[in-house]
Write a protein that holds these residues in place. Structure first.
Motif, PDB file in Angstrom:
ATOM      1  N   VAL A   8     -23.781 133.783 159.275  1.00  0.00           N
ATOM      2  CA  VAL A   8     -24.179 132.524 158.665  1.00  0.00           C
ATOM      3  C   VAL A   8     -25.654 132.594 158.316  1.00  0.00           C
ATOM      4  O   VAL A   8     -26.463 132.965 159.148  1.00  0.00           O
ATOM      5  CB  VAL A   8     -23.929 131.343 159.617  1.00  0.00           C
ATOM      6  CG1 VAL A   8     -24.358 130.031 158.978  1.00  0.00           C
ATOM      7  CG2 VAL A   8     -22.461 131.297 160.009  1.00  0.00           C
ATOM      8  N   LEU A   9     -25.969 132.260 157.084  1.00  0.00           N
ATOM      9  CA  LEU A   9     -27.358 132.201 156.656  1.00  0.00           C
ATOM     10  C   LEU A   9     -27.593 130.833 156.061  1.00  0.00           C
ATOM     11  O   LEU A   9     -26.997 130.481 155.063  1.00  0.00           O
ATOM     12  CB  LEU A   9     -27.631 133.290 155.614  1.00  0.00           C
ATOM     13  CG  LEU A   9     -29.091 133.448 155.194  1.00  0.00           C
ATOM     14  CD1 LEU A   9     -29.905 133.946 156.388  1.00  0.00           C
ATOM     15  CD2 LEU A   9     -29.187 134.443 154.062  1.00  0.00           C
ATOM     16  N   VAL A  10     -28.410 130.006 156.701  1.00  0.00           N
ATOM     17  CA  VAL A  10     -28.645 128.650 156.247  1.00  0.00           C
ATOM     18  C   VAL A  10     -30.051 128.565 155.679  1.00  0.00           C
ATOM     19  O   VAL A  10     -31.012 128.938 156.338  1.00  0.00           O
ATOM     20  CB  VAL A  10     -28.496 127.649 157.405  1.00  0.00           C
ATOM     21  CG1 VAL A  10     -28.804 126.234 156.929  1.00  0.00           C
ATOM     22  CG2 VAL A  10     -27.088 127.719 157.974  1.00  0.00           C
ATOM     23  N   ALA A  11     -30.178 128.107 154.432  1.00  0.00           N
ATOM     24  CA  ALA A  11     -31.489 127.943 153.816  1.00  0.00           C
ATOM     25  C   ALA A  11     -31.859 126.468 153.841  1.00  0.00           C
ATOM     26  O   ALA A  11     -31.104 125.625 153.379  1.00  0.00           O
ATOM     27  CB  ALA A  11     -31.447 128.450 152.383  1.00  0.00           C
ATOM     28  N   MET A  12     -32.992 126.150 154.404  1.00  0.00           N
ATOM     29  CA  MET A  12     -33.443 124.770 154.500  1.00  0.00           C
ATOM     30  C   MET A  12     -34.757 124.633 153.735  1.00  0.00           C
ATOM     31  O   MET A  12     -35.650 125.455 153.857  1.00  0.00           O
ATOM     32  CB  MET A  12     -33.651 124.381 155.967  1.00  0.00           C
ATOM     33  CG  MET A  12     -32.389 124.538 156.808  1.00  0.00           C
ATOM     34  SD  MET A  12     -32.677 124.320 158.571  1.00  0.00           S
ATOM     35  CE  MET A  12     -33.140 122.607 158.624  1.00  0.00           C
ATOM     36  N   SER A  13     -34.864 123.608 152.914  1.00  0.00           N
ATOM     37  CA  SER A  13     -36.007 123.463 152.033  1.00  0.00           C
ATOM     38  C   SER A  13     -37.180 122.735 152.678  1.00  0.00           C
ATOM     39  O   SER A  13     -38.317 122.844 152.231  1.00  0.00           O
ATOM     40  CB  SER A  13     -35.595 122.730 150.762  1.00  0.00           C
ATOM     41  OG  SER A  13     -35.091 121.452 151.084  1.00  0.00           O
ATOM     42  N   ALA A  14     -36.949 121.938 153.716  1.00  0.00           N
ATOM     43  CA  ALA A  14     -38.034 121.170 154.321  1.00  0.00           C
ATOM     44  C   ALA A  14     -39.012 122.093 155.022  1.00  0.00           C
ATOM     45  O   ALA A  14     -38.633 123.086 155.629  1.00  0.00           O
ATOM     46  CB  ALA A  14     -37.459 120.171 155.319  1.00  0.00           C
ATOM     47  N   VAL A  15     -40.290 121.800 154.925  1.00  0.00           N
ATOM     48  CA  VAL A  15     -41.319 122.580 155.596  1.00  0.00           C
ATOM     49  C   VAL A  15     -41.937 121.691 156.678  1.00  0.00           C
ATOM     50  O   VAL A  15     -42.594 120.710 156.398  1.00  0.00           O
ATOM     51  CB  VAL A  15     -42.395 123.035 154.602  1.00  0.00           C
ATOM     52  CG1 VAL A  15     -43.471 123.826 155.320  1.00  0.00           C
ATOM     53  CG2 VAL A  15     -41.764 123.852 153.488  1.00  0.00           C
ATOM     54  N   VAL A  50     -33.274 130.065 157.843  1.00  0.00           N
ATOM     55  CA  VAL A  50     -34.505 130.280 157.083  1.00  0.00           C
ATOM     56  C   VAL A  50     -35.041 128.915 156.675  1.00  0.00           C
ATOM     57  O   VAL A  50     -34.308 128.104 156.110  1.00  0.00           O
ATOM     58  CB  VAL A  50     -34.246 131.145 155.832  1.00  0.00           C
ATOM     59  CG1 VAL A  50     -35.505 131.244 154.980  1.00  0.00           C
ATOM     60  CG2 VAL A  50     -33.769 132.528 156.232  1.00  0.00           C
ATOM     61  N   GLN A  51     -36.293 128.676 156.960  1.00  0.00           N
ATOM     62  CA  GLN A  51     -36.892 127.381 156.651  1.00  0.00           C
ATOM     63  C   GLN A  51     -38.289 127.577 156.079  1.00  0.00           C
ATOM     64  O   GLN A  51     -39.132 128.248 156.678  1.00  0.00           O
ATOM     65  CB  GLN A  51     -36.974 126.518 157.910  1.00  0.00           C
ATOM     66  CG  GLN A  51     -37.589 125.149 157.660  1.00  0.00           C
ATOM     67  CD  GLN A  51     -37.519 124.254 158.876  1.00  0.00           C
ATOM     68  OE1 GLN A  51     -37.063 124.685 159.927  1.00  0.00           O
ATOM     69  NE2 GLN A  51     -37.945 123.024 158.740  1.00  0.00           N
ATOM     70  N   GLY A  52     -38.520 126.984 154.895  1.00  0.00           N
ATOM     71  CA  GLY A  52     -39.841 127.062 154.282  1.00  0.00           C
ATOM     72  C   GLY A  52     -40.305 128.473 154.021  1.00  0.00           C
ATOM     73  O   GLY A  52     -41.490 128.782 154.135  1.00  0.00           O
ATOM     74  N   GLY A  53     -39.376 129.372 153.677  1.00  0.00           N
ATOM     75  CA  GLY A  53     -39.743 130.757 153.382  1.00  0.00           C
ATOM     76  C   GLY A  53     -40.026 131.605 154.599  1.00  0.00           C
ATOM     77  O   GLY A  53     -40.555 132.717 154.483  1.00  0.00           O
ATOM     78  N   GLN A  54     -39.660 131.119 155.777  1.00  0.00           N
ATOM     79  CA  GLN A  54     -39.869 131.878 157.003  1.00  0.00           C
ATOM     80  C   GLN A  54     -38.633 131.789 157.891  1.00  0.00           C
ATOM     81  O   GLN A  54     -37.832 130.863 157.768  1.00  0.00           O
ATOM     82  CB  GLN A  54     -41.080 131.350 157.785  1.00  0.00           C
ATOM     83  CG  GLN A  54     -42.400 131.503 157.054  1.00  0.00           C
ATOM     84  CD  GLN A  54     -43.568 130.998 157.888  1.00  0.00           C
ATOM     85  OE1 GLN A  54     -43.382 130.214 158.813  1.00  0.00           O
ATOM     86  NE2 GLN A  54     -44.761 131.446 157.555  1.00  0.00           N
ATOM     87  N   GLY A  55     -38.514 132.757 158.770  1.00  0.00           N
ATOM     88  CA  GLY A  55     -37.408 132.731 159.705  1.00  0.00           C
ATOM     89  C   GLY A  55     -37.599 131.633 160.737  1.00  0.00           C
ATOM     90  O   GLY A  55     -38.706 131.449 161.259  1.00  0.00           O
ATOM     91  N   GLY A  56     -36.536 130.900 161.020  1.00  0.00           N
ATOM     92  CA  GLY A  56     -36.579 129.874 162.055  1.00  0.00           C
ATOM     93  C   GLY A  56     -35.791 130.341 163.260  1.00  0.00           C
ATOM     94  O   GLY A  56     -36.069 131.384 163.831  1.00  0.00           O
ATOM     95  N   TRP A  57     -34.749 129.597 163.614  1.00  0.00           N
ATOM     96  CA  TRP A  57     -33.914 130.004 164.752  1.00  0.00           C
ATOM     97  C   TRP A  57     -33.010 131.172 164.361  1.00  0.00           C
ATOM     98  O   TRP A  57     -32.563 131.302 163.221  1.00  0.00           O
ATOM     99  CB  TRP A  57     -33.054 128.821 165.187  1.00  0.00           C
ATOM    100  CG  TRP A  57     -32.028 129.212 166.221  1.00  0.00           C
ATOM    101  CD1 TRP A  57     -32.216 129.313 167.557  1.00  0.00           C
ATOM    102  CD2 TRP A  57     -30.668 129.581 165.974  1.00  0.00           C
ATOM    103  NE1 TRP A  57     -31.056 129.717 168.176  1.00  0.00           N
ATOM    104  CE2 TRP A  57     -30.087 129.892 167.219  1.00  0.00           C
ATOM    105  CE3 TRP A  57     -29.879 129.682 164.813  1.00  0.00           C
ATOM    106  CZ2 TRP A  57     -28.762 130.285 167.354  1.00  0.00           C
ATOM    107  CZ3 TRP A  57     -28.562 130.089 164.940  1.00  0.00           C
ATOM    108  CH2 TRP A  57     -28.011 130.384 166.201  1.00  0.00           C
TER     109      TRP A  57
END
Length: 274
Positions: A8-15, A50-57
């Motif tokens: 699963v790869l989730v892209a989130m736009s919020a920074v 992935v959140q704001g162009g960076q890896g998150g959890w």
């Protein structure tokens, strides 16, 4: 049926900075994934946000090797099957479209003279669209784009994938197919001993493969597949996150190519794929 795995790869736009609310969101998301995994009998599942162009959890759930009791991790390598098409389409746009040697309206027979079946354009094959305009998901048909990429790059597909995506991003725990050496090709291209050693090390850490038999996972063999535009890649959730970041930053494709890749053709009833 064969259960391979779900990545699963989730892209989130919020920074926003990581905070207690985000931590709670990730915990809920992780619990949802684990419930999904158990419901469908998936032995192992790895995921990344992935959140704001960076890896998150990022994390792993279940066991990548049931017999050896090895827990799945975020960097566990999996055979990803037809998810490999995201690499094939990127390479075609990068090596052919962005270098002005191909137009999406080109008929596939211009690039693959021996192509069988009704005439189709490169764009139609990329979008799994039949020559009549209907949506028809066909991985075997998509694999015909392998020859187009090789023609543009003047290299075997596995070397184009390794050099233009895996090494460039970089995706250091990804392997361009399981058939790595001993394959003859007219280019005389081969991987170095160091590259083969790294690839074989990753392959040795792959999640084991299982199929469901009356609801229970049973070990299954995966064929020694070469990689092509449609299937065969081995990668991880973390490497896919890095690929997503690189793709969105236009370091792999021009903005024009990205726009073309994300456009849904089909007029009032768009295709489900770009």
């Amino acid at each position: 049926r064969t259960v391979i795995v779900v990545l699963v790869l989730v892209a989130m736009s919020a920074v926003a900075p990581v905070c207690a609310q985000q931590a709670l969101t990730y915990t809920i998301f992780k619990d949802y994934l684990d419930s999904y995994r158990e419901q469908y009998g998936i032995p192992a599942l790895s995921a990344g946000v992935v959140q704001g162009g960076q890896g998150g959890w990022a994390g792993g759930l279940g066991e990548q090797d049931l017999e050896a009791n090895i827990t799945a991790r975020a960097d566990t390598p999996y055979f990803v099957g037809n998810l490999s098409q995201i690499f094939g389409s990127t390479l075609l746009l990068r090596k052919c479209y962005d270098q002005d040697t191909l137009e999406l309206k080109d008929e596939i027979v211009r690039w693959v003279p021996g192509y069988g079946g009704p005439a189709a354009t490169v764009g139609q094959i990329l979008t799994h669209q039949s020559s009549s305009g209907a949506y028809a998901f066909d991985p075997d048909r998509f694999s015909s784009l392998t020859a187009v990429i090789e023609e543009c790059a003047d290299l075997p597909y596995r070397h184009v994938l390794a050099g233009e995506i895996f090494n460039r991003v970089p995706m250091l725990r990804s392997v361009p197919g399981r058939a790595l050496d001993g394959a003859s090709n007219s280019w005389g291209a081969s991987f170095s001993s160091a590259e083969l050693a790294r690839y074989n090390d990753v392959l040795g850490q792959m999640a084991r493969h299982y199929r469901l038999d009356r609801g229970q996972p049973v070990r299954a063999a995966v064929p020694l597949l070469p990689v092509d535009a449609s299937t065969g890649a081995i990668t991880t959730a973390l490497d896919l996150a890095e690929f997503d970041i690189a793709l969105r930053s236009s370091s792999l494709l021009s903005r024009q190519a990205l726009t073309a890749a994300w456009a849904q053709p089909g007029g009032p009833s768009p295709m489900p794929e770009g």
